[in-house]
Design an enzyme around this catalytic site. Structure first.
Site, mmCIF file in Angstrom:
data_model
loop_
_atom_site.group_PDB
_atom_site.id
_atom_site.type_symbol
_atom_site.label_atom_id
_atom_site.label_comp_id
_atom_site.label_asym_id
_atom_site.label_seq_id
_atom_site.Cartn_x
_atom_site.Cartn_y
_atom_site.Cartn_z
ATOM 1 N N PRO A 10 0.883 -1.231 -0.064
ATOM 2 C CA PRO A 10 -0.108 0.095 0.019
ATOM 3 C C PRO A 10 0.749 1.246 -0.040
ATOM 4 O O PRO A 10 2.060 1.171 0.720
ATOM 5 C CB PRO A 10 -0.800 -0.248 1.374
ATOM 6 C CG PRO A 10 -0.054 -1.286 2.236
ATOM 7 C CD PRO A 10 0.700 -2.010 1.096
ATOM 8 N N VAL A 11 0.270 2.222 -0.925
ATOM 9 C CA VAL A 11 1.378 3.585 -0.784
ATOM 10 C C VAL A 11 1.070 4.322 0.323
ATOM 11 O O VAL A 11 -0.076 4.349 1.114
ATOM 12 C CB VAL A 11 1.085 4.353 -2.166
ATOM 13 C CG1 VAL A 11 1.516 3.540 -3.294
ATOM 14 C CG2 VAL A 11 -0.367 4.666 -2.310
ATOM 15 N N GLY A 23 3.877 3.498 4.930
ATOM 16 C CA GLY A 23 5.085 3.351 5.828
ATOM 17 C C GLY A 23 5.473 1.910 5.662
ATOM 18 O O GLY A 23 6.653 1.312 6.384
ATOM 19 N N LEU A 24 5.193 1.400 4.552
ATOM 20 C CA LEU A 24 5.681 0.023 4.156
ATOM 21 C C LEU A 24 6.712 0.010 3.271
ATOM 22 O O LEU A 24 6.987 -1.011 2.722
ATOM 23 C CB LEU A 24 4.558 -1.198 3.918
ATOM 24 C CG LEU A 24 3.858 -1.548 5.241
ATOM 25 C CD1 LEU A 24 2.706 -2.356 4.603
ATOM 26 C CD2 LEU A 24 4.524 -1.825 6.485
ATOM 27 N N GLY A 25 7.064 1.188 2.607
ATOM 28 C CA GLY A 25 8.424 1.311 1.786
ATOM 29 C C GLY A 25 7.969 1.150 0.478
ATOM 30 O O GLY A 25 8.778 0.568 -0.404
ATOM 31 N N SER A 26 6.677 1.333 0.113
ATOM 32 C CA SER A 26 6.169 1.051 -1.295
ATOM 33 C C SER A 26 7.196 1.890 -2.435
ATOM 34 O O SER A 26 7.530 1.163 -3.289
ATOM 35 C CB SER A 26 4.832 1.346 -1.649
ATOM 36 O OG SER A 26 4.544 2.293 -2.303
ATOM 37 N N ALA A 45 10.360 2.761 -2.180
ATOM 38 C CA ALA A 45 11.564 2.431 -2.257
ATOM 39 C C ALA A 45 11.628 0.854 -2.879
ATOM 40 O O ALA A 45 12.382 0.549 -3.708
ATOM 41 C CB ALA A 45 12.249 2.142 -0.764
ATOM 42 N N ALA A 46 10.722 0.321 -2.841
ATOM 43 C CA ALA A 46 10.585 -1.256 -3.393
ATOM 44 C C ALA A 46 10.140 -0.921 -4.864
ATOM 45 O O ALA A 46 10.950 -1.759 -5.668
ATOM 46 C CB ALA A 46 9.412 -2.045 -2.708
ATOM 47 N N ASP A 79 14.672 3.322 4.170
ATOM 48 C CA ASP A 79 13.833 2.598 3.356
ATOM 49 C C ASP A 79 14.559 1.990 2.259
ATOM 50 O O ASP A 79 14.620 0.724 1.909
ATOM 51 C CB ASP A 79 12.715 3.456 2.733
ATOM 52 C CG ASP A 79 11.673 3.747 3.856
ATOM 53 O OD1 ASP A 79 11.910 3.802 4.687
ATOM 54 O OD2 ASP A 79 10.663 4.192 3.114
#
Ligand code: PMV
Length: 308
Positions: free
Chosen positions: A96-97, A100-103, A105-106, A147
């Protein structure tokens, strides 16, 4: 066809303080991924197709500040492949954008690695991380670099801004539950607000950052010494300090409280804050119950993540 993927990430300790030189701990979250595929096409130029953000355009038509376009251009410059043409870059992500899950950077890391693969060129992890960091600046303004680092190396890290990466040796695996408030929040804004507050009240903020730094160092030692279940109370303390800093939110506090009531060993918000995700440390047998309680308390999604 060339493919690459990259995991999400979650910060265990040290967000915000890490921007000011304190350490932070972060781990990959492999249950969510960004995936990039590069196909040859018959039309000239480079097309970028990212259905998640309703983007399907020629690279040439995208502004220099567009994060995906910048990632492609910077990578091609590094790989000395400015003349690449006749390819479509398909970007898909289950991360999810703005949560806080690093979308961001991934997606960057997956694009960089897919392009290198397509061109049969090697990039070191350090180069990949550095290229992704350039794009992080477009997303976040003044990112610490955590990230891109954890997403590139896909290992738990003890991160200090500007210093060589240190992999965190997890002596004994532990389980965290991640709960999503479902509220998108801009890290750029929360980082900017902290900067403004720190400018107004430097002593108070330096004290908060130092306290978070000390918690993070202790938690890192507990993880490396095989005593992960003892860092629960440190999460609670870190959360309280982030609340004091003004980066939590009623929804985050509510999920943190729900996790604790359901038997978590500790819980805190994670990442930029004001929305996005929180995390809870749990005994493995309690993970399902804590995840269910988070859902009942309003979490739109939960992930159970074993950190190894
Ligand atoms: O919101 P996220 O997960 O991208 O994390 C941001 C972490 C901060 O410390 C708030 C900012 C940074 O660049 O480190």
């Amino acid at each position: 066809m060339s493919k690459a993927s990259a995991p999400g990430k979650v910060i265990l300790f040290g967000e915000h303080a890490v921007v000011y030189g304190q350490p932070a701990l972060a781990v990959p979250v492999t249950q969510v991924q960004a995936e990039v595929r590069i196909d040859k096409i018959f039309s000239p130029g480079i097309r970028i197709n990212a259905p998640n953000i309703q983007l399907n355009d020629k690279l040439d038509s995208l502004a220099a500040s567009h994060p995906l376009a910048a990632t492609v251009r910077n990578t091609l410059a590094t790989l000395e492949a400015g003349s690449l043409s006749g390819v479509a870059i398909l970007v898909r992500s289950t991360i999810p954008v703005a949560s806080g899950l690093g979308s961001g950077a991934a997606v960057s890391v997956a694009i960089i690695r897919a392009l290198a693969k397509h061109l049969r060129k090697d990039l070191t992890d350090e180069q990949v991380s550095q290229l992704a960091f350039e794009t992080e600046k477009l997303y976040h303004g003044t990112p610490s670099g955590i990230d891109n680092t954890v997403v590139t190396y896909a290992r738990p890290v003890y991160f200090v801004k500007g210093q060589p990466i240190e992999i965190l040796r997890v002596k004994k695996p532990f389980t965290i539950v991640i709960g999503d408030t479902g509220i998108p929040a801009s890290t750029k804004e929360s980082v900017r607000d902290v900067r403004i507050q720190r400018h107004k009240n430097p002593e108070r903020y330096e004290t908060l950052f130092a306290a978070i730094g000390s918690i993070t160092r202790t938690a890192g030692q507990l993880i490396e010494n095989g005593m992960p279940e003892s860092f629960g109370p440190l999460m609670d303390e870190n959360h309280a300090l982030l609340r004091n800093m003004g980066v939590s939110s009623p929804e985050l506090d509510n999920l943190v409280e729900a996790a604790r009531k359901a038997g978590a060993l500790g819980a805190k918000m994670s990442g930029g804050g004001r929305g996005g995700n929180m995390i809870a440390l749990v005994q493995p047998g309690k993970a399902g119950a804590v995840a269910r309680s988070l859902k009942e308390a309003g979490a739109v999604n939960t992930i159970i993540n074993k950190v190894v």
